[in-house]
Scaffold this motif. Structure first.
Motif, PDB file in Angstrom:
ATOM      1  N   ARG A  48       0.859  -1.179   0.000  1.00  0.00           N
ATOM      2  CA  ARG A  48       0.000   0.000   0.000  1.00  0.00           C
ATOM      3  C   ARG A  48       0.900   1.236   0.000  1.00  0.00           C
ATOM      4  O   ARG A  48       1.782   1.376   0.848  1.00  0.00           O
ATOM      5  CB  ARG A  48      -0.898  -0.009   1.244  1.00  0.00           C
ATOM      6  CG  ARG A  48      -1.861   1.159   1.387  1.00  0.00           C
ATOM      7  CD  ARG A  48      -2.635   0.966   2.696  1.00  0.00           C
ATOM      8  NE  ARG A  48      -3.503   2.070   3.017  1.00  0.00           N
ATOM      9  CZ  ARG A  48      -4.783   2.155   2.686  1.00  0.00           C
ATOM     10  NH1 ARG A  48      -5.345   1.165   2.000  1.00  0.00           N
ATOM     11  NH2 ARG A  48      -5.516   3.200   3.032  1.00  0.00           N
ATOM     12  N   ILE A  49       0.709   2.103  -0.984  1.00  0.00           N
ATOM     13  CA  ILE A  49       1.449   3.362  -1.035  1.00  0.00           C
ATOM     14  C   ILE A  49       0.458   4.518  -0.888  1.00  0.00           C
ATOM     15  O   ILE A  49      -0.654   4.470  -1.409  1.00  0.00           O
ATOM     16  CB  ILE A  49       2.283   3.500  -2.324  1.00  0.00           C
ATOM     17  CG1 ILE A  49       1.389   3.474  -3.564  1.00  0.00           C
ATOM     18  CG2 ILE A  49       3.339   2.425  -2.403  1.00  0.00           C
ATOM     19  CD1 ILE A  49       2.126   3.808  -4.848  1.00  0.00           C
ATOM     20  N   THR A  50       0.878   5.551  -0.155  1.00  0.00           N
ATOM     21  CA  THR A  50       0.005   6.681   0.142  1.00  0.00           C
ATOM     22  C   THR A  50       0.742   7.971  -0.134  1.00  0.00           C
ATOM     23  O   THR A  50       1.937   8.094   0.158  1.00  0.00           O
ATOM     24  CB  THR A  50      -0.449   6.646   1.612  1.00  0.00           C
ATOM     25  OG1 THR A  50      -1.143   5.420   1.864  1.00  0.00           O
ATOM     26  CG2 THR A  50      -1.376   7.814   1.925  1.00  0.00           C
ATOM     27  N   GLY A  51       0.032   8.943  -0.706  1.00  0.00           N
ATOM     28  CA  GLY A  51       0.666  10.220  -0.994  1.00  0.00           C
ATOM     29  C   GLY A  51      -0.315  11.366  -1.087  1.00  0.00           C
ATOM     30  O   GLY A  51      -1.535  11.170  -1.229  1.00  0.00           O
ATOM     31  N   ASP A  52       0.232  12.571  -1.005  1.00  0.00           N
ATOM     32  CA  ASP A  52      -0.535  13.803  -1.174  1.00  0.00           C
ATOM     33  C   ASP A  52      -0.505  14.224  -2.635  1.00  0.00           C
ATOM     34  O   ASP A  52       0.182  13.615  -3.466  1.00  0.00           O
ATOM     35  CB  ASP A  52       0.079  14.913  -0.315  1.00  0.00           C
ATOM     36  CG  ASP A  52       0.064  14.590   1.168  1.00  0.00           C
ATOM     37  OD1 ASP A  52      -1.035  14.365   1.702  1.00  0.00           O
ATOM     38  OD2 ASP A  52       1.147  14.560   1.792  1.00  0.00           O
ATOM     39  N   ALA A  53      -1.212  15.313  -2.931  1.00  0.00           N
ATOM     40  CA  ALA A  53      -1.173  15.904  -4.267  1.00  0.00           C
ATOM     41  C   ALA A  53      -1.636  17.348  -4.185  1.00  0.00           C
ATOM     42  O   ALA A  53      -2.287  17.761  -3.213  1.00  0.00           O
ATOM     43  CB  ALA A  53      -2.044  15.113  -5.242  1.00  0.00           C
ATOM     44  N   VAL A  54      -1.304  18.118  -5.218  1.00  0.00           N
ATOM     45  CA  VAL A  54      -1.748  19.501  -5.308  1.00  0.00           C
ATOM     46  C   VAL A  54      -1.943  19.835  -6.782  1.00  0.00           C
ATOM     47  O   VAL A  54      -1.145  19.431  -7.634  1.00  0.00           O
ATOM     48  CB  VAL A  54      -0.735  20.462  -4.636  1.00  0.00           C
ATOM     49  CG1 VAL A  54       0.639  20.361  -5.285  1.00  0.00           C
ATOM     50  CG2 VAL A  54      -1.239  21.894  -4.663  1.00  0.00           C
ATOM     51  N   ILE A  55      -3.027  20.534  -7.092  1.00  0.00           N
ATOM     52  CA  ILE A  55      -3.294  20.954  -8.472  1.00  0.00           C
ATOM     53  C   ILE A  55      -2.543  22.244  -8.759  1.00  0.00           C
ATOM     54  O   ILE A  55      -2.659  23.231  -8.026  1.00  0.00           O
ATOM     55  CB  ILE A  55      -4.805  21.152  -8.701  1.00  0.00           C
ATOM     56  CG1 ILE A  55      -5.542  19.815  -8.541  1.00  0.00           C
ATOM     57  CG2 ILE A  55      -5.076  21.735 -10.098  1.00  0.00           C
ATOM     58  CD1 ILE A  55      -7.058  19.941  -8.561  1.00  0.00           C
ATOM     59  N   VAL A  56      -1.742  22.246  -9.822  1.00  0.00           N
ATOM     60  CA  VAL A  56      -0.959  23.423 -10.206  1.00  0.00           C
ATOM     61  C   VAL A  56      -1.782  24.328 -11.120  1.00  0.00           C
ATOM     62  O   VAL A  56      -1.839  25.541 -10.934  1.00  0.00           O
ATOM     63  CB  VAL A  56       0.351  23.000 -10.884  1.00  0.00           C
ATOM     64  CG1 VAL A  56       1.158  24.239 -11.320  1.00  0.00           C
ATOM     65  CG2 VAL A  56       1.178  22.131  -9.934  1.00  0.00           C
ATOM     66  N   TYR A  57      -2.410  23.746 -12.142  1.00  0.00           N
ATOM     67  CA  TYR A  57      -3.307  24.536 -13.015  1.00  0.00           C
ATOM     68  C   TYR A  57      -4.265  23.587 -13.723  1.00  0.00           C
ATOM     69  O   TYR A  57      -4.070  22.363 -13.739  1.00  0.00           O
ATOM     70  CB  TYR A  57      -2.531  25.390 -14.024  1.00  0.00           C
ATOM     71  CG  TYR A  57      -1.765  24.596 -15.069  1.00  0.00           C
ATOM     72  CD1 TYR A  57      -2.394  24.065 -16.204  1.00  0.00           C
ATOM     73  CD2 TYR A  57      -0.398  24.414 -14.962  1.00  0.00           C
ATOM     74  CE1 TYR A  57      -1.701  23.360 -17.156  1.00  0.00           C
ATOM     75  CE2 TYR A  57       0.318  23.717 -15.908  1.00  0.00           C
ATOM     76  CZ  TYR A  57      -0.340  23.192 -17.003  1.00  0.00           C
ATOM     77  OH  TYR A  57       0.363  22.497 -17.947  1.00  0.00           O
ATOM     78  N   GLU A  58      -5.305  24.155 -14.303  1.00  0.00           N
ATOM     79  CA  GLU A  58      -6.227  23.374 -15.122  1.00  0.00           C
ATOM     80  C   GLU A  58      -6.484  24.109 -16.421  1.00  0.00           C
ATOM     81  O   GLU A  58      -6.309  25.325 -16.520  1.00  0.00           O
ATOM     82  CB  GLU A  58      -7.537  23.116 -14.390  1.00  0.00           C
ATOM     83  CG  GLU A  58      -8.307  24.359 -13.980  1.00  0.00           C
ATOM     84  CD  GLU A  58      -9.570  24.007 -13.212  1.00  0.00           C
ATOM     85  OE1 GLU A  58     -10.575  23.667 -13.873  1.00  0.00           O
ATOM     86  OE2 GLU A  58      -9.550  24.099 -11.978  1.00  0.00           O
TER      87      GLU A  58
END
Length: 301
Positions: free
Chosen positions: A286-296
């Motif tokens: 099981r791998i877990t991570g964060d994320a953030v949207i830079v642009y759309e």
């Protein structure tokens, strides 16, 4: 291409800070795209890209197709983190568990709200343990990476692991040695078909006051990625490797550690890894991570 539209998101995975972690492109509303159109988009944005699609049968809830700038891929860990983050954040999909179909089979995904943002976990069966490479290839790989034999960890054989794609795992005695690597990308590319691994994952154990940890660098020039910032899939392989070789000991049937990667390309990120095991045999990863949207953006196709 016809005049249709889809939503495109640039996401940094395995981080909550923009311009860190591993960049990915996520394309929603992709069901109407052909494989050729998907490849064209991935090539144009020059980034590993995930196309989110509706389910096709009852054994999964949705699916993601993966493309590098050069060709399709069966599974990409950081793109999966990015895709599920975007679905939950932008489309308001509920948090919780779901089954995602990939080219490497169905994986279990869980989206959870933690500390005011979302974290994504991917559960899957363990990668396959492949061969330890022979001595002549071992010497060639070490020369191509600028690694001296005394720098190697004594209990870490140079071994190939496979989960959709293949990586050669190389353990060093200390994380400080990662700074001394001098990869020859042309030679690593030439060696790839002979060694039988599509990338080279160099790591060192790096325990902290909070628990077990690792630091690593990964080179995949044959895939068009000289140095990969942060790899979820490779960290899953690393977890199984560490359990199999007794380098991390299970507690109540689990090994948990935090992997750091990306510092050397100014894109630091973190992967949390959990391996369920019976002795030295991994049962699941099981791998877990964060994320953030830079642009759309909106793309016409």
């Amino acid at each position: 291409m016809s005049n249709r539209r889809c939503r495109l998101f640039h996401v940094d995975a395995f981080t909550r800070q923009r311009f860190c972690g591993n960049p990915a492109i996520v394309v929603l509303d992709a069901d109407h795209l052909s494989e050729e159109e998907m490849q064209t988009i991935a090539t144009e944005v020059n980034c590993e890209t995930g196309f989110v699609l509706e389910a096709e049968s009852s054994d999964h809830d949705m699916q993601v197709r993966y493309f590098t700038p050069r060709h399709p891929a069966s599974f990409v860990g950081h793109v999966t983190i990015a895709a599920q983050y975007v679905r939950a954040k932008v489309d308001g999909k509920p948090t919780g568990k779901l089954r995602q179909r990939t080219g490497a089979g169905v994986v279990e995904v869980e989206v959870a709200e933690i500390q005011g943002d979302l974290r994504v976990s991917i559960g899957q069966s363990p990668p396959s343990l492949g061969p330890v490479i022979p001595d002549h290839h071992r010497r060639q790989v070490l020369d191509a990476l600028g690694i001296s034999s005394p720098s190697l960890h004594n209990d870490c054989p140079l071994q190939i692991l496979t989960k959709g794609t293949s990586r050669l795992l190389i353990g060093l005695r200390s994380p400080e040695l990662l700074d001394s690597l001098k990869p020859d990308f042309e030679e690593l590319t030439r060696l790839t078909p002979h060694v039988g691994a599509e990338g080279y994952f160099v790591f060192a154990l790096s325990p902290t006051s909070e628990g077990d940890g690792t630091e690593s660098r990964m080179f995949c020039p044959a895939l068009g990625i000289p140095e990969d910032p942060v790899s979820g899939n490779a960290h899953g392989m690393l977890g199984v490797y560490l359990v199999n070789h007794g380098l991390l000991q299970p507690k109540n049937g689990n090994v948990v550690f935090r992997g750091q990667q990306g510092q050397w390309v100014r894109r630091p990120g973190v992967v949390d890894v959990e391996v369920e095991s019976s002795g030295k045999v991994a049962q699941s990863v099981r791998i877990t991570g964060d994320a953030v949207i830079v642009y759309e953006a909106e793309v016409k196709v």
